[in-house]
Enzyme design. Sequence first.
Site, mmCIF file in Angstrom:
data_model
loop_
_atom_site.group_PDB
_atom_site.id
_atom_site.type_symbol
_atom_site.label_atom_id
_atom_site.label_comp_id
_atom_site.label_asym_id
_atom_site.label_seq_id
_atom_site.Cartn_x
_atom_site.Cartn_y
_atom_site.Cartn_z
ATOM 1 C CG HIS A 145 6.885 -13.290 12.512
ATOM 2 N ND1 HIS A 145 6.807 -13.901 13.743
ATOM 3 C CD2 HIS A 145 6.970 -14.312 11.612
ATOM 4 C CE1 HIS A 145 6.860 -15.213 13.598
ATOM 5 N NE2 HIS A 145 6.955 -15.495 12.312
ATOM 6 C CG HIS B 165 6.617 -8.656 17.576
ATOM 7 N ND1 HIS B 165 6.797 -10.016 17.695
ATOM 8 C CD2 HIS B 165 6.975 -8.130 18.782
ATOM 9 C CE1 HIS B 165 7.241 -10.301 18.906
ATOM 10 N NE2 HIS B 165 7.361 -9.176 19.583
ATOM 11 C CG HIS C 275 11.017 -5.683 20.286
ATOM 12 N ND1 HIS C 275 11.801 -6.658 20.861
ATOM 13 C CD2 HIS C 275 9.731 -6.093 20.468
ATOM 14 C CE1 HIS C 275 11.035 -7.602 21.361
ATOM 15 N NE2 HIS C 275 9.771 -7.292 21.137
ATOM 16 C CD GLU C 276 6.566 -4.062 20.256
ATOM 17 O OE1 GLU C 276 5.850 -4.881 19.658
ATOM 18 O OE2 GLU C 276 6.979 -4.266 21.419
#
Length: 724
Positions: free
Chosen positions: A500, A497, A493-494
């Site tokens: 991105h 980020h 998940h991290e």
Amino acid sequence: MKRFALLLMTCAVAMTACNRNVESGGNPFFEEWKTPFGMPPLGHIKPEHYQPAYEEAIRQHNAEIEAIIANTDAPTFENTILAMDLSGRMLSRVNMVFALVSGAESNEGLRTVEREMSPILTEHSDNISMNPQLFERVKAVYDNRATMGLNAEQERLLEKKYSDFVRSGALLSEDKKEELRRINAELSDASVQFRSNLLADGRGFMMLLDEEDLSGLPAGIRSAAAEMATKAGHDGKYLFNLDNASRIAMLTYADRRDLREQMYMGYILRGNRDDENDNKAAINEMVRLRLERANLLGYTTFADFQLEQRMAKNTANVYEFLYDLWTPSLAGAKREVDEMKAIMLRETGTDDFQGWDWWYYAEKVRKVKYDLDEEMTRPYFSLPNVQAGIFELCNRLYGITFKPVRNAPVYHPDVLVYEVIDIDGSHLGVFMMDMHPREGKRSGAWCGSVRSREFENGVQTAAPITYIVCNFTSPVGNTPSLLTLDEVGTFFHEMGHAIHVLFNSAPYPGLRRTEQDFVELPSQVMEHWAFEPQMLRNYALHYRTKERIPEDLIKRIQNSAFFNQGFIQTEFLASAFLDMDIHNLREYRGTIDINAFERRVLNQQRGLIDQIVARHRLTFFQHIFSGNYVAGYYSYRWAAVLDADAFEAFVETGDIFNREVATRFRREILERGGSADGMTLFNNFRGRDPQRDYYLYSIGLKERPTLENVDVDGLREIVDAIDE
């Protein structure tokens, strides 16, 4: 234009050099950063450096704003909107570094800086957003936008800047502006107090145990607890605290029910002990002030104010969305309780099932129902192996590689640094990892940046520097960090980020960030790969034998995909409802009894069962009282609909690593930042609006159609029509 927005502005590669240098004790913020890739010299920045840096940064920013106002030329996009968007680079630099270090390596010196600078920064932000001369120029550009030949991104930046001014009080009378200034200052103080209380409360809880207290706890967890105790000066003891790795281990494996209860209550009562660290007064203050702020700006509730710039648009859409998930999730949670009560009754003779029993008996259900024991999986998920798997995934999807940076400037020896190299061999950015709990680090996991991608006249002048900070299970002796399945998902998940941030190429700083309910799409979509069989076969290797994870264990992980989903969804949705309900109040009638409010809106109104409390109770809900998710916690699930549909684009090709789809996802989603609204970005990628069914399939709330439950006759009719 609020204070947190300053944390997200872009920062420059280097500042004007001066005679002082880092080695001689000068302030690093006043010097050129002669470090690998222009990284902040984190090991040399001390608490006493921040205040003078902030003061100089504010002075520079004020001078830049005054220059815009003093410009005698007619207002244009370039001399007003763009100039304003590019202003405050030093302030952005200081803010970004402070946000990283104060979250990951806090100390009393940094907390003092935050307390002293928070009202000053709030006042500075208000001085800009309520400046009538500056707004006059912005409004002139906005009113004449049809004649200025702006492209779509310039129009969007102009719209955002104008809207930010209006939402920050630019159209208010002078007396109303002063009232808004007071509200903003008091809100800032209350938020700092909330954060400070929560950190102090969390640090104050620990359980020191003896060997005989550890029945049920696996050897690896015992070793980690012993090492923590030794580091804390308690040789021969075993230390457990509220860090996720420690807390969940105690709740999952400890046979002693009284210890599980002690840990559980220690966690859910954070900020709620009626002592010097109690957060109920700070919450009341923020709720009252936020409602005053919304009313002053013409909104009925603070939720109305917040949602205006989100994909959801209004509270009715959010509540409809949450209720669609709540009913089946709560029903699932009740079924899970019945399963666990049966086991409890069989083992203990009682079914007095409480919240502190959930993890313990859920693990028993997992063993019985899915033949899956987390201690069986952890040896295959060492942190180095999971990291290698994530890096390989990034390479397979996007062609990027990660190269270790030696002797990089870091704030703690645990931090690892990598240069990220793009598919064409060019420098893409820098990535930092800080993965284990320690004193001074706040709980949870998060991603941020200390520099965004920067452009000048369309040419890139600086590459991004991003980081993830986590609190994963620590290594013990020669045994590496062995992650739980939840920690594996969090790592993916991290990393989403961070990817991105690395790809975000929005041409203007003001277009870097997406809507709040879109921002989790890039992170959550990465989680879909974590436990795919093709991925597991590549990276899930036993940390000692290096053997690949057995196929039967992969099947058991796959079969358990819907395990405990009733609980997971219900505790999340309970927090989302708390967030919406507390910010959807139409009036503040006096001090809110926070505990009674929670019971009323969750247990009495929505039927939440006693064995589940909200994942984030209000007194420790950092996302909404010291973060950017105010009236926006729902957005994790809103974005989950988007990410499930986005992942389906890979599934539909028959190749979950499809480079062509990944390239489109990079181009249409990741690189665009907030250059267009979230629905436009999604439609550009998928060619249609998002469909909720894919998310419901992924969590087991809806059955995915198969040949067994498809309308075969109807399908034949369609095929016949095509043939004709």
